[in-house]
Design a protein around this motif. Structure first.
Motif, PDB file in Angstrom:
ATOM      1  N   THR A  53      31.627  -2.724 149.134  1.00 20.98           N
ATOM      2  CA  THR A  53      30.242  -3.017 148.987  1.00 20.98           C
ATOM      3  C   THR A  53      29.779  -4.458 149.426  1.00 20.98           C
ATOM      4  O   THR A  53      28.600  -4.827 149.498  1.00 20.98           O
ATOM      5  CB  THR A  53      29.597  -2.405 147.633  1.00 20.98           C
ATOM      6  OG1 THR A  53      30.355  -3.315 146.798  1.00 20.98           O
ATOM      7  CG2 THR A  53      29.986  -1.179 147.428  1.00 20.98           C
ATOM      8  N   ASN A  54      30.790  -5.054 149.657  1.00 17.09           N
ATOM      9  CA  ASN A  54      30.434  -6.691 149.902  1.00 17.09           C
ATOM     10  C   ASN A  54      30.638  -6.846 151.564  1.00 17.09           C
ATOM     11  O   ASN A  54      31.897  -6.914 151.895  1.00 17.09           O
ATOM     12  CB  ASN A  54      31.554  -7.421 148.956  1.00 17.09           C
ATOM     13  CG  ASN A  54      30.909  -8.938 149.083  1.00 17.09           C
ATOM     14  OD1 ASN A  54      29.850  -9.249 149.663  1.00 17.09           O
ATOM     15  ND2 ASN A  54      32.044  -9.860 148.608  1.00 17.09           N
ATOM     16  N   ASP A  94      25.935  -5.489 149.191  1.00 18.82           N
ATOM     17  CA  ASP A  94      25.644  -6.867 149.295  1.00 18.82           C
ATOM     18  C   ASP A  94      26.089  -7.644 150.527  1.00 18.82           C
ATOM     19  O   ASP A  94      27.111  -7.340 150.940  1.00 18.82           O
ATOM     20  CB  ASP A  94      26.210  -7.486 148.212  1.00 18.82           C
ATOM     21  CG  ASP A  94      26.250  -7.138 146.723  1.00 18.82           C
ATOM     22  OD1 ASP A  94      25.174  -6.926 146.473  1.00 18.82           O
ATOM     23  OD2 ASP A  94      27.122  -6.605 146.070  1.00 18.82           O
ATOM     24  N   VAL A  95      25.084  -8.088 151.252  1.00 18.55           N
ATOM     25  CA  VAL A  95      25.397  -8.468 152.639  1.00 18.55           C
ATOM     26  C   VAL A  95      24.969 -10.007 153.158  1.00 18.55           C
ATOM     27  O   VAL A  95      24.056 -10.362 152.268  1.00 18.55           O
ATOM     28  CB  VAL A  95      24.137  -7.821 153.584  1.00 18.55           C
ATOM     29  CG1 VAL A  95      24.330  -7.946 154.922  1.00 18.55           C
ATOM     30  CG2 VAL A  95      24.098  -6.195 153.495  1.00 18.55           C
ATOM     31  N   ASP A 126      22.206 -12.565 151.994  1.00 17.20           N
ATOM     32  CA  ASP A 126      22.220 -13.692 151.939  1.00 17.20           C
ATOM     33  C   ASP A 126      22.318 -14.313 153.402  1.00 17.20           C
ATOM     34  O   ASP A 126      23.371 -13.855 154.068  1.00 17.20           O
ATOM     35  CB  ASP A 126      23.703 -14.048 151.361  1.00 17.20           C
ATOM     36  CG  ASP A 126      24.025 -15.784 151.321  1.00 17.20           C
ATOM     37  OD1 ASP A 126      23.274 -16.560 151.916  1.00 17.20           O
ATOM     38  OD2 ASP A 126      24.868 -16.207 150.633  1.00 17.20           O
ATOM     39  N   ILE A 127      21.232 -14.778 153.790  1.00 18.48           N
ATOM     40  CA  ILE A 127      21.194 -15.048 155.476  1.00 18.48           C
ATOM     41  C   ILE A 127      21.459 -16.594 155.673  1.00 18.48           C
ATOM     42  O   ILE A 127      20.795 -17.497 155.050  1.00 18.48           O
ATOM     43  CB  ILE A 127      19.693 -14.874 155.954  1.00 18.48           C
ATOM     44  CG1 ILE A 127      19.268 -13.518 155.683  1.00 18.48           C
ATOM     45  CG2 ILE A 127      19.574 -15.250 157.384  1.00 18.48           C
ATOM     46  CD1 ILE A 127      17.879 -13.180 156.055  1.00 18.48           C
ATOM     47  N   PHE A 128      22.688 -16.798 156.478  1.00 14.07           N
ATOM     48  CA  PHE A 128      22.767 -18.045 156.878  1.00 14.07           C
ATOM     49  C   PHE A 128      22.019 -18.514 158.226  1.00 14.07           C
ATOM     50  O   PHE A 128      21.251 -19.429 158.185  1.00 14.07           O
ATOM     51  CB  PHE A 128      24.296 -18.222 157.399  1.00 14.07           C
ATOM     52  CG  PHE A 128      24.522 -19.722 157.724  1.00 14.07           C
ATOM     53  CD1 PHE A 128      24.682 -20.997 157.188  1.00 14.07           C
ATOM     54  CD2 PHE A 128      24.519 -19.999 159.124  1.00 14.07           C
ATOM     55  CE1 PHE A 128      25.077 -22.119 157.295  1.00 14.07           C
ATOM     56  CE2 PHE A 128      25.003 -21.241 159.783  1.00 14.07           C
ATOM     57  CZ  PHE A 128      25.087 -22.354 158.865  1.00 14.07           C
ATOM     58  N   ALA A 129      22.110 -17.531 159.026  1.00 17.14           N
ATOM     59  CA  ALA A 129      21.194 -17.526 160.217  1.00 17.14           C
ATOM     60  C   ALA A 129      21.230 -16.147 160.612  1.00 17.14           C
ATOM     61  O   ALA A 129      21.977 -15.625 161.094  1.00 17.14           O
ATOM     62  CB  ALA A 129      21.855 -18.647 161.140  1.00 17.14           C
ATOM     63  N   ILE A 130      20.064 -15.744 161.266  1.00 20.42           N
ATOM     64  CA  ILE A 130      19.983 -14.570 162.082  1.00 20.42           C
ATOM     65  C   ILE A 130      19.079 -14.949 163.282  1.00 20.42           C
ATOM     66  O   ILE A 130      17.789 -15.472 163.064  1.00 20.42           O
ATOM     67  CB  ILE A 130      19.108 -13.619 161.134  1.00 20.42           C
ATOM     68  CG1 ILE A 130      20.102 -13.029 160.091  1.00 20.42           C
ATOM     69  CG2 ILE A 130      18.776 -12.304 162.182  1.00 20.42           C
ATOM     70  CD1 ILE A 130      19.484 -11.852 159.373  1.00 20.42           C
ATOM     71  N   HIS A 131      19.328 -14.709 164.515  1.00 23.04           N
ATOM     72  CA  HIS A 131      18.875 -15.240 165.599  1.00 23.04           C
ATOM     73  C   HIS A 131      19.078 -14.278 166.633  1.00 23.04           C
ATOM     74  O   HIS A 131      20.438 -14.028 167.000  1.00 23.04           O
ATOM     75  CB  HIS A 131      18.994 -16.631 165.830  1.00 23.04           C
ATOM     76  CG  HIS A 131      18.438 -16.814 167.444  1.00 23.04           C
ATOM     77  ND1 HIS A 131      17.166 -17.035 167.754  1.00 23.04           N
ATOM     78  CD2 HIS A 131      19.086 -17.290 168.537  1.00 23.04           C
ATOM     79  CE1 HIS A 131      16.788 -17.305 168.995  1.00 23.04           C
ATOM     80  NE2 HIS A 131      18.024 -17.570 169.677  1.00 23.04           N
ATOM     81  N   ASN A 148      15.359  -1.678 147.745  1.00 24.25           N
ATOM     82  CA  ASN A 148      16.359  -1.827 146.761  1.00 24.25           C
ATOM     83  C   ASN A 148      16.796  -3.273 146.675  1.00 24.25           C
ATOM     84  O   ASN A 148      17.764  -3.748 145.817  1.00 24.25           O
ATOM     85  CB  ASN A 148      17.294  -1.040 146.818  1.00 24.25           C
ATOM     86  CG  ASN A 148      16.938   0.675 146.459  1.00 24.25           C
ATOM     87  OD1 ASN A 148      16.590   0.768 145.034  1.00 24.25           O
ATOM     88  ND2 ASN A 148      17.416   1.564 147.275  1.00 24.25           N
ATOM     89  N   LEU A 149      16.151  -4.344 147.297  1.00 28.69           N
ATOM     90  CA  LEU A 149      16.570  -5.568 147.346  1.00 28.69           C
ATOM     91  C   LEU A 149      16.197  -6.247 145.980  1.00 28.69           C
ATOM     92  O   LEU A 149      15.029  -6.450 145.576  1.00 28.69           O
ATOM     93  CB  LEU A 149      15.965  -6.327 148.596  1.00 28.69           C
ATOM     94  CG  LEU A 149      16.622  -7.623 149.022  1.00 28.69           C
ATOM     95  CD1 LEU A 149      18.186  -7.289 149.522  1.00 28.69           C
ATOM     96  CD2 LEU A 149      15.922  -8.254 150.129  1.00 28.69           C
TER      97      LEU A 149
END
Length: 470
Positions: A53-54, A94-95, A126-131, A148-149
């Motif tokens: 799930t991780n 968990d993403v 947990d977003i470091f970067a999305i582009h 569900n976040l």
């Protein structure tokens, strides 16, 4: 008797504990390592969704020189991600995302994600970067909402389109937002999120003071930027603060304060007191603690002294300077914790000054210094050479006035065979030498080991009995 005879459900719980990280989430890499042990473990781990799930989505098609995934080939990255998402079943996931791709790769990646793990299954993000380049998310379906976040973190960059979707579709289940951004940007781009969360943690200073919304009860800021507080709040300030900024503010509603080293600057003389009428917990970090002498917190229960990075000696000296002040009104009733080693003189002063505190939690880095400090302070209490408090005769009381009941020792050195027996004998000696005080329990904790607890409880005959914990 081998581990192979354990019932599958017991073995599954043991292996799940093995692969959990400090965050409590299972490591997918550790789970994959278990697959190579034997057929029994492979069958058990592959059919248990909670091992998978991780999810880490690291896909940097536009930054080949920065690829950090174990398989640089994009097709292999997609294949491994596809397999893990299949194994996670219908569990909430968990993403972690670090994505920089062109339109073709974005279409393949998000097609896979929305097919195997639609946004409605995402529990934390947990977003470091999305582009992405020239790509548009598909039309939103019911499954493509973040209903569900519970936790959202943005380190660096998030595509406005995805940010907008997050703001529109998150529900009251979202409790925590953390971002390296200013409050004004959060208010502008995600007002719906701001109206739902109870914790807001920001890493960038705001352009102007603001008032946190009433639903936010835990707030982290780099600097003091508040206009007013209208409700109970836990406040953490991560950068060193100028104490003058705290003087003319109404702290009536503050119940928790974690503050980096406060410093004096352009203050009247004498410095007026800063009142925290409802404050329960105070954490101060750094090596300069003297401004605490101007803090007034009549309901304070917990006081913690932390140090700046690699400055244990400065922190100990700063605490010694603080304890030498004649006038200060901080008197925590329940717990004092010192997260760096103390000298004998400083610890003696600490106990004399805060004699009303019931629990004392200490950290030691060296075994010999740790035991010698405890033995010297608690077993030779009446040695006047230990007194460091200046012009405060009421603090230099006898040992019988000490109200400390519980001594909690966090021991940082490596645990060795026979150490538990040695420290049991030592702590029994300490309790025997402090029979005329209220000290009745000592707890020793080594990392990764069961704590050692020694209790003194009155027996039916009136004599003290020492009870040893695990």
């Amino acid at each position: 008797m081998g581990i192979g005879i354990l019932p599958p459900e017991i073995l599954r719980l043991i292996l799940l504990k093995v692969v959990r990280e400090d965050s409590g989430k299972p490591s997918a890499t550790a789970s994959r390592h278990l697959l190579a042990v034997c057929f029994q473990w492979r069958d058990l781990v592959t059919t248990a969704p909670e091992f998978w799930t991780n999810v880490s989505i690291v896909f940097k098609g536009n930054r080949h020189n920065l690829i950090t995934s174990p398989t640089p080939n994009p097709d292999q990255v997609l294949a491994r991600l596809d397999l893990q998402l299949q194994r996670s079943g219908s569990q909430l996931i968990d993403v972690y995302c670090d994505i920089d791709v062109d339109s073709e790769r974005a279409r393949s990646l998000f097609g896979l994600i929305l097919r195997r793990a639609p946004f409605c299954r995402w529990r934390t993000l947990d977003i470091f970067a999305i582009h992405w380049v020239h790509y548009t998310l598909p039309a939103t379906r019911e499954d493509d909402k973040f209903v569900n976040l519970e936790y959202l973190k943005v380190h660096w960059r998030c595509e406005p389109e995805l940010f907008s979707l997050l703001d529109r579709t998150t529900t009251s289940k979202l409790k925590v937002f953390q971002g390296d951004m200013a409050f004004q940007r959060v208010r502008e781009h995600c007002p719906n999120i701001l109206s739902k969360i109870s914790e807001l943690h920001l890493g960038t200073a705001s352009d102007e003071p603001f008032s946190p919304p009433p639903n936010v009860v835990k707030l982290t800021l780099p600097d003091f930027q508040l206009r007013e507080l209208s409700h109970a709040l836990h406040l953490t300030l991560t950068e060193p603060q100028i104490i003058g900024a705290l003087l003319n503010f109404d702290w009536t509603h503050l119940v928790f304060l974690d503050i980096a080293t406060a410093i004096y600057s352009y203050l009247p003389n004498p410095v007026p007191a800063i009142s925290f009428p409802r404050l329960k917990t105070l954490i101060i970090r750094g090596s300069l603690y003297t401004p605490l002498s101007r803090f007034s917190a009549p309901q304070l229960t917990d006081l913690r002294f932390d140090r700046a990075h690699r400055s244990m000696k400065k922190a100990s000296k700063g605490l010694d300077d603080f304890l030498s002040y004649v006038f200060f009104s901080l008197s925590p009733s329940e717990v004092i914790e010192i997260l760096f080693p103390l000298s004998k003189r400083t610890l003696t002063s600490l106990i004399r000054v805060f004699s009303q505190t019931k629990r004392l939690k200490l950290h030691f880095e060296d075994e010999y210094d740790g035991y010698e400090t405890i033995r010297s302070v608690f077993c030779n209490w009446d040695n006047p050479g230990n007194i460091t408090v200046k012009d405060k005769p009421e603090a230099a009381s006898s040992r019988s006035t000490m109200l400390t009941e519980h001594l909690d020792l966090q021991l940082k050195w490596k645990y060795r065979e026979g150490m538990r027996e040695n420290w049991t004998a030592r702590m029994v000696k300490v309790l025997e030498d402090t029979r005329d005080t209220r000290l009745n329990k000592i707890k020793c904790t080594w990392k990764g080991e069961l704590p050692l607890e020694i209790d003194r409880s009155p027996s039916s005959t009136g004599d003290d009995v020492l009870e040893k914990g695990p």
